[in-house]
Design a protein around this motif. Sequence first.
Motif, PDB file in Angstrom:
ATOM      1  N   THR A   1      55.534  18.808  63.605  1.00 49.63           N
ATOM      2  CA  THR A   1      54.572  18.186  63.110  1.00 49.63           C
ATOM      3  C   THR A   1      54.552  18.856  61.697  1.00 49.63           C
ATOM      4  OG1 THR A   1      52.730  17.126  64.539  1.00 49.63           O
ATOM      5  CG2 THR A   1      52.269  18.192  62.513  1.00 49.63           C
TER       6      THR A   1
ATOM      7  N   THR B   1      56.482   8.276  60.422  1.00 50.18           N
ATOM      8  CA  THR B   1      55.939   9.220  60.453  1.00 50.18           C
ATOM      9  C   THR B   1      54.184   9.861  59.863  1.00 50.18           C
ATOM     10  OG1 THR B   1      58.029  10.515  59.480  1.00 50.18           O
ATOM     11  CG2 THR B   1      56.462  11.897  59.095  1.00 50.18           C
TER      12      THR B   1
ATOM     13  N   GLY C   1      52.248   8.834  63.651  1.00 48.87           N
ATOM     14  CA  GLY C   1      52.744   9.895  64.558  1.00 48.87           C
ATOM     15  C   GLY C   1      52.564   9.409  65.059  1.00 48.87           C
TER      16      GLY C   1
ATOM     17  N   THR D   1      53.628  13.316  66.711  1.00 49.62           N
ATOM     18  CA  THR D   1      52.977  14.428  66.288  1.00 49.62           C
ATOM     19  C   THR D   1      51.684  13.712  65.661  1.00 49.62           C
ATOM     20  OG1 THR D   1      53.961  12.060  64.101  1.00 49.62           O
ATOM     21  CG2 THR D   1      55.581  14.732  65.568  1.00 49.62           C
ATOM     22  N   THR D   2      50.903  14.776  64.732  1.00 49.96           N
ATOM     23  CA  THR D   2      49.931  14.755  64.388  1.00 49.96           C
ATOM     24  C   THR D   2      49.512  13.240  63.241  1.00 49.96           C
ATOM     25  OG1 THR D   2      48.995  16.843  64.852  1.00 49.96           O
ATOM     26  CG2 THR D   2      47.853  15.617  63.118  1.00 49.96           C
ATOM     27  N   PRO D   3      49.328  12.114  63.166  1.00 47.99           N
ATOM     28  CA  PRO D   3      49.539  11.093  62.357  1.00 47.99           C
ATOM     29  C   PRO D   3      48.160  12.094  61.129  1.00 47.99           C
ATOM     30  CG  PRO D   3      47.058  11.176  64.017  1.00 47.99           C
ATOM     31  CD  PRO D   3      48.433  11.847  64.626  1.00 47.99           C
TER      32      PRO D   3
ATOM     33  N   THR E   1      41.840  10.401  66.122  1.00 44.66           N
ATOM     34  CA  THR E   1      42.048  11.507  66.311  1.00 44.66           C
ATOM     35  C   THR E   1      40.606  12.767  66.237  1.00 44.66           C
ATOM     36  OG1 THR E   1      42.031  12.046  63.590  1.00 44.66           O
ATOM     37  CG2 THR E   1      44.089  12.096  64.925  1.00 44.66           C
TER      38      THR E   1
END
Length: 201
Positions: A60, A94, A97, A110-112, A132
Motif C-alpha cells: 500500500t 491500484t 485496491g 491494498t487500501t483503495p 472502507t
Amino acid sequence: MRNSFVPHDMATLISLLGGPSAFTKRLDYLHDQKITYIGNEPAFLTVFQYHYAGRPAKSTERAHFYIPGSFGPTPGGLPGNDDSGAMGSFVAMTMFGLFPNPGQSVYLITTPFFESVRFKSPETGRTSIIRTIGFDPGYENVYIQSATLDGVPYTKNWVDHSFFTQGKELVLVLGGSESDWGTKDGDLPPSLSTRSNSASP
C-alpha cells in the motif's frame, strides 16, 4: 524477475533470497534506489510483491508513492507507453485496491483511493463492493487494520475472481500505522510450493 515466473512460486523465490525479511529489504532497495521503472509493465507486480512476504502494508505504501508520484491527470501523466491500456489498467486497479496477479485468480488487496468502490459483473449481473471505514481523503490513514468479507472477519491479503462474479462485499478498517492484518502464513497469496494456502478465500 519476469512476470511469467513471479506468480507461480513466490514462496520458493523468497526462501532462496533468505526469507521474508531479506526479501523485503531487497524489494525496498529495488524501489528506493529507483532500479525499477514503473513506466515499464514488468515493474508493476514489484509494487505488490510485499504481500508474499507478509507485508501487505508496504505494498500500500508503494502504491501511494507511485500514484500520484509517477501518474497524473495531464497529457503527459503516464510514465511510459500505455501499450493498449497497460498503464491505465495499472492506475485503475491500484486505485481500486485489488491488483490482479497475471495468470492466477488472485487479486492482492491494498487500501483503495476511494471511500467505496462498486463493480457490476457482466457475467452474473451481481455487484461487488469494497468499502472502507475510517477513509482519509488526505491519504495518511492508509493501513488496513482489519477486514470482513460478507460480514465475516477476513485476514487473507488477497481475494479470488469470485469476489466479482458472486457480488461479495469487502470492508476494510483503516488506520495510521501498519498492523498485523494479512501477515500470517495462512494469509499469504498462493504459491506452487504452498498448497495449504492455495484454496479460494
